[in-house]
Scaffold this motif. Sequence first.
Motif, mmCIF file in Angstrom:
data_model
loop_
_atom_site.group_PDB
_atom_site.id
_atom_site.type_symbol
_atom_site.label_atom_id
_atom_site.label_comp_id
_atom_site.label_asym_id
_atom_site.label_seq_id
_atom_site.Cartn_x
_atom_site.Cartn_y
_atom_site.Cartn_z
ATOM 1 N N SER A 121 0.842 -1.196 0.000
ATOM 2 C CA SER A 121 0.000 0.000 0.000
ATOM 3 C C SER A 121 0.883 1.254 0.000
ATOM 4 N N CYS A 122 0.304 2.387 -0.321
ATOM 5 C CA CYS A 122 0.902 3.701 -0.075
ATOM 6 C C CYS A 122 2.252 3.906 -0.775
ATOM 7 N N GLN A 123 2.172 4.293 -2.038
ATOM 8 C CA GLN A 123 3.394 4.455 -2.823
ATOM 9 C C GLN A 123 3.489 5.881 -3.352
ATOM 10 N N GLY A 148 -4.429 0.393 -1.429
ATOM 11 C CA GLY A 148 -4.772 1.791 -1.631
ATOM 12 C C GLY A 148 -3.642 2.773 -1.464
ATOM 13 N N ASP A 149 -3.930 4.022 -1.872
ATOM 14 C CA ASP A 149 -2.906 5.047 -2.081
ATOM 15 C C ASP A 149 -1.915 4.560 -3.140
ATOM 16 N N TYR A 150 -2.515 4.107 -4.232
ATOM 17 C CA TYR A 150 -1.734 3.672 -5.402
ATOM 18 C C TYR A 150 -1.099 4.884 -6.061
ATOM 19 N N ILE A 151 -1.822 5.990 -6.100
ATOM 20 C CA ILE A 151 -1.247 7.289 -6.473
ATOM 21 C C ILE A 151 -1.533 8.273 -5.339
ATOM 22 N N TYR A 152 -0.834 9.396 -5.361
ATOM 23 C CA TYR A 152 -1.162 10.535 -4.503
ATOM 24 C C TYR A 152 -1.491 11.708 -5.405
ATOM 25 N N GLU A 153 -2.547 12.407 -5.055
ATOM 26 C CA GLU A 153 -3.102 13.447 -5.917
ATOM 27 C C GLU A 153 -2.402 14.800 -5.775
ATOM 28 N N ASP A 210 -7.931 6.846 0.068
ATOM 29 C CA ASP A 210 -8.334 8.246 -0.128
ATOM 30 C C ASP A 210 -7.556 8.976 -1.226
ATOM 31 N N HIS A 211 -6.224 8.737 -1.305
ATOM 32 C CA HIS A 211 -5.414 9.569 -2.203
ATOM 33 C C HIS A 211 -5.646 9.308 -3.681
ATOM 34 N N GLU A 212 -6.335 8.230 -4.024
ATOM 35 C CA GLU A 212 -6.751 8.069 -5.415
ATOM 36 C C GLU A 212 -7.750 9.167 -5.796
ATOM 37 N N GLY A 340 -3.797 -1.110 5.544
ATOM 38 C CA GLY A 340 -2.614 -0.320 5.199
ATOM 39 C C GLY A 340 -2.761 1.098 5.723
ATOM 40 N N ASP A 341 -2.550 2.083 4.878
ATOM 41 C CA ASP A 341 -2.879 3.485 5.133
ATOM 42 C C ASP A 341 -1.947 4.244 6.067
ATOM 43 N N VAL A 342 -1.345 3.570 7.064
ATOM 44 C CA VAL A 342 -0.662 4.318 8.122
ATOM 45 C C VAL A 342 0.864 4.413 7.937
ATOM 46 N N HIS A 343 1.409 3.809 6.884
ATOM 47 C CA HIS A 343 2.825 3.986 6.524
ATOM 48 C C HIS A 343 3.786 3.398 7.545
ATOM 49 N N ASN A 344 3.315 2.518 8.389
ATOM 50 C CA ASN A 344 4.156 1.758 9.298
ATOM 51 C C ASN A 344 3.552 0.364 9.409
ATOM 52 N N SER A 362 6.623 3.445 -0.255
ATOM 53 C CA SER A 362 7.562 4.580 -0.289
ATOM 54 C C SER A 362 7.099 5.776 0.544
ATOM 55 N N SER A 363 5.799 5.901 0.843
ATOM 56 C CA SER A 363 5.279 7.099 1.516
ATOM 57 C C SER A 363 5.915 7.281 2.887
ATOM 58 N N ALA A 364 6.271 8.525 3.201
ATOM 59 C CA ALA A 364 6.937 8.817 4.464
ATOM 60 C C ALA A 364 6.000 8.546 5.634
HETATM 61 FE FE FE2 Z 1 -0.921 6.596 2.262
#
Ligand code: FE2
Length: 433
Positions: A121-123, A148-153, A210-212, A340-344, A362-364
């Motif tokens: 998730s979250c790239q 999810g968060d395949y892209i960020y807008e 959400d970021h899609e 996913g979603d939480v980047h940890n 990759s998302s921080a």
């Molecule tokens: Fe994310």
Amino acid sequence: MAKIKFPFTLGVASGEPAPDGVIIWTRLAPDPLNGGGMPASAFDVRWEVAEDDRFAKLTASGTTRAQPSGAHSVHVKVTGLRPASVYFYRFRADGHTSRVGRTKTAPAPASTAPLKIAVASCQRYEHGHFTAYKHLVADDPDVVLHLGDYIYEYGKPAVAEPGRYVRPLKDSTAACTTLNAYRERYALYRLDPDLQAAHAAAPWITIPDDHEVVNNYGGRTGDPKRRKAAYQANAEHLPYRVKPAGDAMQYYRRRTFGAVLDLLVADARQYRVAGDILGPAQTTWLLDRLKTSTARWTVLAQALFFAPRNPPSADAWDAYPQSRRKVLDAAPENFVVLSGDVHNAWAARLDRGVEFVVTSISSAPPAVRDDALERNPHLAFFDGRRGYLVAHASMEEFTVDYRAVPYVDRPGAPVSTAASFRAVGNKLERIDL
Ligand SMILES: [Fe+2]
């Protein structure tokens, strides 16, 4: 003479594995970061499926039409395949031939063969390299699940956060709000060689977060035109066939992997109403399937942290305790939540079953309190690196390897297993490495 330049710049993909078939995908885009570069007319695309990667004997083939209204993407539903089998596929258009993709059908309904699922998730492109996917491919999963968060807008910020902004967007880039902007964002991501290779290596099952669309969006908030454009671009660029249903795009679905695993993919964004994260129709669908699932493992795959947290989160199941209670009350004994979603990376014991939370590709990550595990005794594990999960499901056990890469600010990171766990009822047994 060829009418178009090489159009398969975004590679190939497959998804939605069934015992007798898969969806195969490509898009004609000779100039992917400038509107695609195709003439505004329909275009014939030939597709071929074979058991060997040299296509000596075709198992299935045909011709489909790539339409300008769908950004010249094609989604071919291939049927008549054998269960639990590897196939290769490719596309041809106007004298050009795509790279070869590899896919695998799902096991037959009675199969008790083990299954390997990679979870990601979250790239966020700007935040780092997608090196984790190179290792994911080497782990050779039967199926890849993207939560999810395949892209960020986001557009390019006026001031980029130091250390986190390693692959800058073009100077003029604004936040995506139009169909063209969302399409170009998917194209940017899909030009990444590691992501493209991961799509070419195994079938994917994906669910947007959400970021899609836009950060922290839920329900019918925000601009309906933007939402429609966002979901259209998402459907165009991923290997599934989803259809608008009312004013939503229906993504929630079940995928079954023999007698071993029932995968219930849920959408925790589009249908939110007060106090209800899934909305009434999806809730009925989910509870019904939780109650009737006969597979050894019933897996709920969705974007958001499911277990309670102290302090609670406003944009997760913590804000919908009645919805969470209904799911747990309906869940069978061998219940696993993937999120996913939480980047940890986290692992949690639930009232029934367990939850494995995948970190970001990759998302921080956000800052996490040092005492997060002490304050939350039901949380069994935390890791703050980027990476992915590999889940192994069999009739005997369900285990998860937390795969971690030490850095994403430059290419070439190695991978290691941060920890492995076995799900035993609603307990988590750590497996010694
Ligand atoms: Fe994310």
